[in-house]
Design a protein around this motif. Structure first.
Motif, short mmCIF file in Angstrom:
data_model
loop_
_atom_site.label_atom_id
_atom_site.label_comp_id
_atom_site.label_asym_id
_atom_site.label_seq_id
_atom_site.Cartn_x
_atom_site.Cartn_y
_atom_site.Cartn_z
N VAL A 73 0.87 -1.18 0.00
CA VAL A 73 0.00 0.00 0.00
C VAL A 73 0.90 1.22 0.00
O VAL A 73 1.72 1.41 0.91
CB VAL A 73 -0.95 0.03 1.21
N VAL A 74 0.76 2.04 -1.03
CA VAL A 74 1.54 3.27 -1.14
C VAL A 74 0.68 4.40 -0.58
O VAL A 74 -0.34 4.78 -1.16
CB VAL A 74 1.92 3.57 -2.60
N ASN A 75 1.09 4.92 0.57
CA ASN A 75 0.37 6.01 1.21
C ASN A 75 0.86 7.32 0.60
O ASN A 75 1.92 7.83 0.94
CB ASN A 75 0.60 5.98 2.72
N ASP A 76 0.06 7.85 -0.33
CA ASP A 76 0.49 8.96 -1.16
C ASP A 76 0.13 10.32 -0.53
O ASP A 76 -0.86 10.95 -0.90
CB ASP A 76 -0.15 8.82 -2.55
N ALA A 77 0.97 10.73 0.41
CA ALA A 77 0.84 12.06 1.03
C ALA A 77 -0.53 12.28 1.67
O ALA A 77 -1.12 13.36 1.56
CB ALA A 77 1.12 13.16 0.00
N SER A 78 -1.03 11.26 2.35
CA SER A 78 -2.34 11.37 3.00
C SER A 78 -2.28 12.30 4.20
O SER A 78 -1.27 12.38 4.91
CB SER A 78 -2.84 9.99 3.45
N SER A 79 -3.40 12.98 4.45
CA SER A 79 -3.49 13.85 5.62
C SER A 79 -4.51 13.33 6.62
O SER A 79 -4.77 13.98 7.64
CB SER A 79 -3.87 15.28 5.18
N ASP A 80 -5.10 12.16 6.36
CA ASP A 80 -6.06 11.57 7.29
C ASP A 80 -5.35 10.53 8.14
O ASP A 80 -4.14 10.61 8.37
CB ASP A 80 -7.27 11.00 6.54
N THR A 81 -6.08 9.52 8.60
CA THR A 81 -5.50 8.52 9.50
C THR A 81 -5.00 7.28 8.76
O THR A 81 -4.85 6.21 9.36
CB THR A 81 -6.55 8.10 10.55
N THR A 82 -4.71 7.42 7.47
CA THR A 82 -4.25 6.28 6.68
C THR A 82 -2.99 5.64 7.27
O THR A 82 -2.90 4.41 7.39
CB THR A 82 -3.99 6.70 5.22
N SER A 83 -2.02 6.44 7.65
CA SER A 83 -0.74 5.91 8.18
C SER A 83 -0.97 5.06 9.42
O SER A 83 -0.45 3.94 9.53
CB SER A 83 0.21 7.06 8.50
N ALA A 84 -1.74 5.58 10.37
CA ALA A 84 -1.99 4.85 11.62
C ALA A 84 -2.75 3.56 11.35
O ALA A 84 -2.45 2.52 11.95
CB ALA A 84 -2.78 5.74 12.59
N LEU A 85 -3.71 3.62 10.44
CA LEU A 85 -4.49 2.43 10.12
C LEU A 85 -3.60 1.35 9.51
O LEU A 85 -3.69 0.17 9.89
CB LEU A 85 -5.62 2.80 9.16
N LEU A 86 -2.74 1.74 8.58
CA LEU A 86 -1.86 0.76 7.93
C LEU A 86 -0.90 0.13 8.93
O LEU A 86 -0.59 -1.06 8.83
CB LEU A 86 -1.10 1.43 6.79
N GLU A 87 -0.42 0.90 9.86
CA GLU A 87 0.48 0.36 10.88
C GLU A 87 -0.24 -0.69 11.74
O GLU A 87 0.36 -1.71 12.12
CB GLU A 87 1.02 1.49 11.76
N GLU A 88 -1.51 -0.45 12.03
CA GLU A 88 -2.29 -1.44 12.78
C GLU A 88 -2.44 -2.74 11.98
O GLU A 88 -2.29 -3.83 12.53
CB GLU A 88 -3.67 -0.87 13.11
N TYR A 89 -2.72 -2.60 10.68
CA TYR A 89 -2.86 -3.79 9.83
C TYR A 89 -1.53 -4.54 9.70
O TYR A 89 -1.51 -5.77 9.63
CB TYR A 89 -3.37 -3.40 8.45
N GLN A 90 -0.44 -3.82 9.67
CA GLN A 90 0.86 -4.46 9.49
C GLN A 90 1.23 -5.34 10.68
O GLN A 90 1.95 -6.34 10.53
CB GLN A 90 1.94 -3.40 9.27
#
Length: 370
Positions: A73-90
């Protein structure tokens, strides 16, 4: 004048029947399995402010019943909670790889750049693409798409369906347009003339991406990460299709006419960069379709006031509709869009005139929001 219109009407019917013959190449084809080996896949999803969609759909990608695959998943400069969500899934899924692209004053998101980063990070040769708002129709999505690769076939075009919404005419229009588009690119591929695919469900070899320097040839165009790439690299030998129901992806559809209309404006603009033969074939199809419905209305009006034999117009109209029901109806069954069949004439008329409006709007100015 009336004789001229009548001749054009006949020619439009003939042209439409010719295109339905082309579409029959997909309609009456059978899916073949060419590869029973377990290929290793990198599934690539680009996400920009897609936390809500990833929460709904990502787990169905991560839990595919397939032996060797990673999900990037390429998190393309998101400003929402995408980063935190992906870390939980990882934490739960070790085969999830996260690529972070940070926002800056000079960069606020670019899907082609995100795709390139995802491909560069892929450790496997076989790449499978979908979007953050999509989910596989089954747990066998990867295996179904993988089954179509062979020594010669380096590209597999899949079907990206849209979720059905009850009692929504807009939803029917969206799915009908998607159906017709798929019938076209599947049929031309069967005719050894592949010209596009959709990024919601598309697979190809990493080496093919590398050979043409990725998306560089159309990097200045904001769209076209899927169809322009396929238009550039696909040929009669290296491309095939996958249309088993288990291979579909299902996307969240637009729920407002404005958002869908703007999306179609962008897609229409991208088609201007197709190869000349593909633009010509698609253009003649649309012109014949528009001419058929417009002249049907005009000639029926003349017939009602006694200036033309009405049965000739009706006979040709019914012939065209009958062939449409046979060819497109059978294709709709294959692509799990059977509920659209009773609506064909209404959807066809509505869509062709919406496309005409889009054409006029794009002449005045191209859309600049992507």
């Amino acid at each position: 004048m009336l004789s001229f219109l009548y001749v054009i009407f006949i020619l439009s019917v003939v042209a439409q029947l010719f295109y339905f013959y082309i579409f029959s190449k997909f309609t009456f084809s059978k899916q073949e399995v060419t590869n029973i080996q377990r290929l290793k896949f990198s599934v690539i999803i680009c996400a920009r402010n897609e936390a809500d969609n990833l929460k709904l759909h990502l787990e169905k990608v991560l839990t595919q019943r397939y032996l060797d695959f990673e999900v990037i998943v390429v998190n393309d400069a998101s400003s929402d909670t995408t980063s935190a969500l992906l870390e939980e899934y990882q934490i739960r899924f070790r085969h999830l790889k996260i690529i972070e692209i940070k926002a800056s004053e000079d960069y606020s998101g670019n899907k082609k750049n995100a795709i390139t980063k995802g491909v560069e990070a892929a450790k496997y040769e076989y790449l499978l693409f979908t979007d953050a708002d999509c989910e596989p129709a089954s747990t066998h999505w990867i295996s179904e798409m993988a089954s179509q690769f062979s020594d010669r076939k380096k590209i597999v075009l899949g079907y990206g369906a849209y979720k059905k919404i009850s009692n929504s005419f807009l939803n029917k229009i969206i799915r009908y347009e998607t159906l017709i588009t798929a019938v076209q690119y599947f049929s031309y591929t069967k005719m050894d003339m592949p010209y596009m695919g959709v990024g919601r469900n598309l697979a190809y070899k990493k080496s093919l991406f590398t050979e043409v320097n990725g998306l560089e040839s159309h990097a200045n165009i904001k769209s076209g990460d899927d169809d322009l790439f396929i238009n550039e690299v696909a040929n009669q030998k290296n491309t095939t299709i996958c249309f088993t129901k288990q291979s579909f992806t299902i996307s969240e559809p637009n729920t407002t006419f404005k958002s869908w209309f703007n999306q179609k404006r962008r897609h229409t603009t991208t088609a201007n960069y197709y190869k000349p033969i593909h633009k010509a074939l698609l253009g003649v199809y649309y012109i014949s379709q528009l001419s058929f419905w417009l002249l049907t209305i005009i000639l029926l009006a003349y017939a009602l006031i006694g200036q033309l034999e009405i049965w000739i117009v009706i006979l040709l109209m019914l012939l065209r509709l009958l062939i449409q029901y046979i060819i497109i109806g059978k294709a709709a069954e294959k692509l799990n869009e059977k509920d659209l069949i009773p609506w064909f004439p209404i959807l066809d008329i509505y869509l062709v005139f919406i496309q005409f409006i889009i054409f006029i709007r794009n002449l005045k100015g191209k859309p600049n929001a992507w």
